[in-house]
Each structure stands twice: as structure tokens, then as C-alpha cells.
Design an enzyme around this catalytic site. Structure first.
Site, PDB file in Angstrom:
ATOM      1  N   ARG A  73       0.727  -1.290   0.002  1.00 52.70           N
ATOM      2  CA  ARG A  73       0.113   0.012  -0.033  1.00 52.70           C
ATOM      3  C   ARG A  73       0.915   1.171  -0.159  1.00 52.70           C
ATOM      4  NH1 ARG A  73      -4.551   0.007  -1.836  1.00 52.70           N
ATOM      5  NH2 ARG A  73      -5.420  -1.627  -0.381  1.00 52.70           N
ATOM      6  N   ARG A  99       1.573  -7.511  -9.392  1.00 51.15           N
ATOM      7  CA  ARG A  99       1.892  -6.874  -8.071  1.00 51.15           C
ATOM      8  C   ARG A  99       1.858  -7.429  -6.789  1.00 51.15           C
ATOM      9  NH1 ARG A  99      -3.212  -3.855  -5.696  1.00 51.15           N
ATOM     10  NH2 ARG A  99      -4.621  -5.267  -6.401  1.00 51.15           N
ATOM     11  N   HIS A 169       0.679   2.522 -10.747  1.00 51.28           N
ATOM     12  CA  HIS A 169      -0.239   2.981  -9.848  1.00 51.28           C
ATOM     13  C   HIS A 169       0.119   3.842  -8.658  1.00 51.28           C
ATOM     14  CE1 HIS A 169      -3.680   2.927  -7.049  1.00 51.28           C
ATOM     15  NE2 HIS A 169      -4.242   1.847  -7.712  1.00 51.28           N
ATOM     16  N   ASP A 213     -12.252   8.373  -8.267  1.00 52.75           N
ATOM     17  CA  ASP A 213     -11.692   7.203  -9.022  1.00 52.75           C
ATOM     18  C   ASP A 213     -12.223   7.341 -10.621  1.00 52.75           C
ATOM     19  OD1 ASP A 213     -10.694   5.040  -9.456  1.00 52.75           O
ATOM     20  OD2 ASP A 213     -12.002   3.690  -8.339  1.00 52.75           O
ATOM     21  N   GLU A 272      -1.887   7.999 -12.095  1.00 51.95           N
ATOM     22  CA  GLU A 272      -1.269   6.741 -12.442  1.00 51.95           C
ATOM     23  C   GLU A 272      -1.092   7.058 -13.956  1.00 51.95           C
ATOM     24  OE1 GLU A 272      -3.790   3.520 -11.312  1.00 51.95           O
ATOM     25  OE2 GLU A 272      -4.599   4.506  -9.646  1.00 51.95           O
TER      26      GLU A 272
HETATM   27  C1  BG6 Z   1      -7.394   2.155  -8.557  1.00 53.93           C
HETATM   28  C2  BG6 Z   1      -8.713   1.683  -9.075  1.00 53.93           C
HETATM   29  O1  BG6 Z   1      -6.557   2.226  -9.491  1.00 53.93           O
HETATM   30  O2  BG6 Z   1      -6.965   1.168  -7.555  1.00 53.93           O
HETATM   31  C3  BG6 Z   1      -9.648   1.694  -7.757  1.00 53.93           C
HETATM   32  O3  BG6 Z   1      -9.247   2.630  -9.857  1.00 53.93           O
HETATM   33  C4  BG6 Z   1      -9.103   0.650  -6.470  1.00 53.93           C
HETATM   34  O4  BG6 Z   1     -10.886   1.230  -7.901  1.00 53.93           O
HETATM   35  C5  BG6 Z   1      -7.693   1.192  -6.084  1.00 53.93           C
HETATM   36  O5  BG6 Z   1      -9.715   0.804  -5.262  1.00 53.93           O
HETATM   37  C6  BG6 Z   1      -6.843   0.221  -5.092  1.00 53.93           C
HETATM   38  O6  BG6 Z   1      -6.832  -0.972  -5.494  1.00 53.93           O
HETATM   39  P1  BG6 Z   1      -6.368  -2.149  -4.615  1.00 53.93           P
HETATM   40  O7  BG6 Z   1      -6.590  -3.335  -5.085  1.00 53.93           O
HETATM   41  O8  BG6 Z   1      -4.865  -2.053  -4.270  1.00 53.93           O
HETATM   42  O9  BG6 Z   1      -7.168  -1.869  -3.308  1.00 53.93           O
END
Ligand code: BG6
Length: 300
Positions: A73, A99, A169, A213, A272
Site C-alpha cells: 500500500r 503486483r 499506480h 476514482d 497513474e
Molecule cells: C485504483 C482503482 O486504481 O486502485 C480503484 O481505480 C481501486 O478502484 C484502487 O480501489 C486500489 O486498488 P487495490 O486493489 O490496491 O485496493
């Protein structure tokens, strides 16, 4: 992966060394005249990029979990070979197969300019084949210098063409989400994922005052995050990318995410660099496709 062996093979005296975040999860630590940075070998994930004399550009959750099958995260997650949910099979993992797995360190070097270049690779395996039945080599070349340069290279090593979508991302560290603006997207069409996937047109800069989003298409090669609270701009320059996603989970969604402290949505924004939605890339056997993102900060 043995830390001693990684240090022997890929360490560079004074600039590249390997440590362990937790047993079995090596982190590459980079220091040079321009910046310090850190990359997790798990997920080939840049977790820090701090230019000399400046704040880190990356947000990393203090509740981050390093565990196979779990996403990191913060930093730069790599979404590949699909972005978001799988287009036809919702049982497949969100954001693809790259990932939540270990990558291999392929090389480390000091460039003639004094920057540090680290390359990590992922190739198809029985596990990836179960989810995506193609032969591939995916590489990320991370260059830590005056800017942070990321090049994600997809090679088709099989005998049939394949289609991909993809995203770097990136979670950027910001001072106050309700004060930031993302410039460069005025007039771009976007899919609003928090409003029934309606297609809308951006009017002016992007400001964040609730969960956002959005998948923007036909975006320009330069976007800027203007962050008055940290007194800086973060400039994002891309090549071979026509999609940008802007994401902030805001209050309610943050509370559902165990690896993101409840208040941290105020200090992060994902902008992103991607090819997604209508931008689907076909990679022919024996060919490659390169997606590039470059980041730097400037004081206001
Ligand atoms: C974003 C998506 O790129 O990633 C969201 O558009 C998503 O919808 C977010 O919630 C985080 O994703 P994750 O799977 O890492 O919790």
C-alpha cells in the site's frame, strides 16, 4: 533470496545495498548525489524516492503488509497485464498478476551521469499461466537521478499475440488532499468509477473533495500535482501512455482498508500513468512495448 548473495552480486559500494524489511523480503536501498530511494524486490515496488534536500515523493502506508498475495500500500504498484478488474472474469485478481509476487533483480549500475539504474524482471510461471496463459518477460528499469524514471517493458516471448492494459499506480505523498490540484486534464473525457462508470468531461483542474476514482483518456504527456501544503509541484511526464487514473479513497473507503490508516487519505493521491479502458495494447510475438513515467518535484 539470500541477502548476502544479493549484496555480492548486485551491491554497489556506497550506492546500492540490500536489507530486509522482514525475513525473506529484500529491499534495495539506493543513495547517490541526487537522491535516496528504496525498492522492494517483492512486487518490484518503488517505495521511496527522496531527492536530496526535498521531501519524499512517495506515500507509503505505515500499515503496509509485506506478504505474498498482498499488495504493497503505497509507492508504485505495477498493474499488468490488466488494470482494475479482469475484463471478462471477475474471479481473476484485480490489477493483474505482477503486483503480488516476487520479481528477480536483473542488474544494477551507475550511469555515466551518476544516476543509479536498477532493473527487475518477471517471467511467466505456472502460477501466472493459470491466470493469464501467455509467455512473457516483464521488466521494470528504475533510474534514480535528478528525476525518478520508470520504464515498464513488456516482451512477448511466445508465439501468439497478446493484449494488455497496464498502470504505474503511483501513490504520491501530499500535504493536504483538499488543497491539491491536478493540472493537465482539462477537457479530457473520463470514466467516473464512483458514479456508475458514466463518461464525463473534465472542466478545469482536478480537485478532491470526496472519493475520486477516474480513468481519463487521451491525456497529455505532462500532468502536475500542485500541493500548496508541501509547497511543491510534482511533475509527471509520460511516454507511450494515453490514460491517467486519479484515485483517492476518501473517508469511508479508507476505513474499509486494513492497510491504510484512517486519516491517511489526506496525505496521498494516486495519479497513474497507464494504458487502460479503450487503450488496449497488442504485443506481437517477439516484440516489446515500453511505458515510461518520469517524476520530479519543484518548489512553489
Ligand atoms: C485504483 C482503482 O486504481 O486502485 C480503484 O481505480 C481501486 O478502484 C484502487 O480501489 C486500489 O486498488 P487495490 O486493489 O490496491 O485496493
Amino acid at each position: 533470496m539470500d541477502i548476502q548473495q544479493l549484496n555480492q552480486q548486485f551491491g554497489i559500494e556506497g550506492s546500492v545495498s540490500f536489507t530486509e524489511e522482514r525475513a525473506g523480503f529484500p529491499i534495495i536501498e539506493i543513495t547517490n548525489e541526487f537522491a535516496t530511494a528504496a525498492i522492494s524486490v517483492y512486487a518490484a515496488h518503488v517505495i521511496s524516492y527522496k531527492p536530496v534536500g526535498a521531501e519524499d515523493l512517495m506515500y507509503l502506508s505505515e500499515d503496509v503488509v509485506y506478504k505474498v498475495g498482498t499488495g504493497v500500500r503505497g509507492g508504485v504498484p505495477i498493474c499488468w497485464p490488466w488494470f482494475g478488474p479482469h475484463p471478462t472474469d471477475s474471479s481473476k485478481p484485480s490489477h493483474g498478476v505482477a503486483r503480488k509476487t516476487f520479481w528477480e533483480v536483473a542488474s544494477t549500475e551507475t550511469t555515466p551521469e551518476g544516476a543509479t539504474r536498477v532493473v527487475l524482471k518477471l517471467t511467466d510461471s505456472p502460477e501466472s499461466r493459470e491466470k493469464w496463459d501467455y509467455s512473457f518477460e516483464l521488466a521494470i528499469a528504475v533510474t534514480i537521478g535528478k528525476t525518478l524514471n520508470l520504464e515498464l517493458i513488456t516482451r512477448n516471448t511466445g508465439d501468439k499475440p497478446f493484449e494488455i492494459t497496464q498502470a504505474l499506480h503511483t501513490y504520491f505523498k501530499i500535504g493536504a488532499v483538499d488543497q491539491v490540484k491536478v493540472t493537465g486534464l482539462d477537457g479530457c473525457a473520463y470514466i467516473d468509477k464512483v458514479d456508475g462508470a458514466q463518461v464525463k468531461t473534465q472542466a478545469g483542474d482536478v480537485a478532491i473533495a470526496s472519493e475520486v476514482d477516474r480513468v481519463y483518456s487521451d491525456v497529455p504527456a505532462e500532468l502536475t500535482i500542485v500541493d500548496p501544503a508541501l509547497n511543491r509541484n510534482i511533475v509527471i511526464t509520460s511516454k507511450n501512455s494515453t490514460t491517467a487514473i486519479v484515485w483517492n479513497p476518501w473517508i469511508e473507503k479508507s476505513k474499509t482498508m486494513g492497510d491504510l490508516p484512517n486519516e491517511d487519505y489526506k496525505q496521498m493521491i494516486c495519479v497513474e500513468t497507464a494504458n487502460a479502458a479503450k487503450e488496449i495494447i497488442t504485443v506481437e510475438p517477439g516484440s516489446e512495448f515500453s511505458l515510461v513515467a518520469q517524476y520530479h518535484s519543484e518548489s512553489l
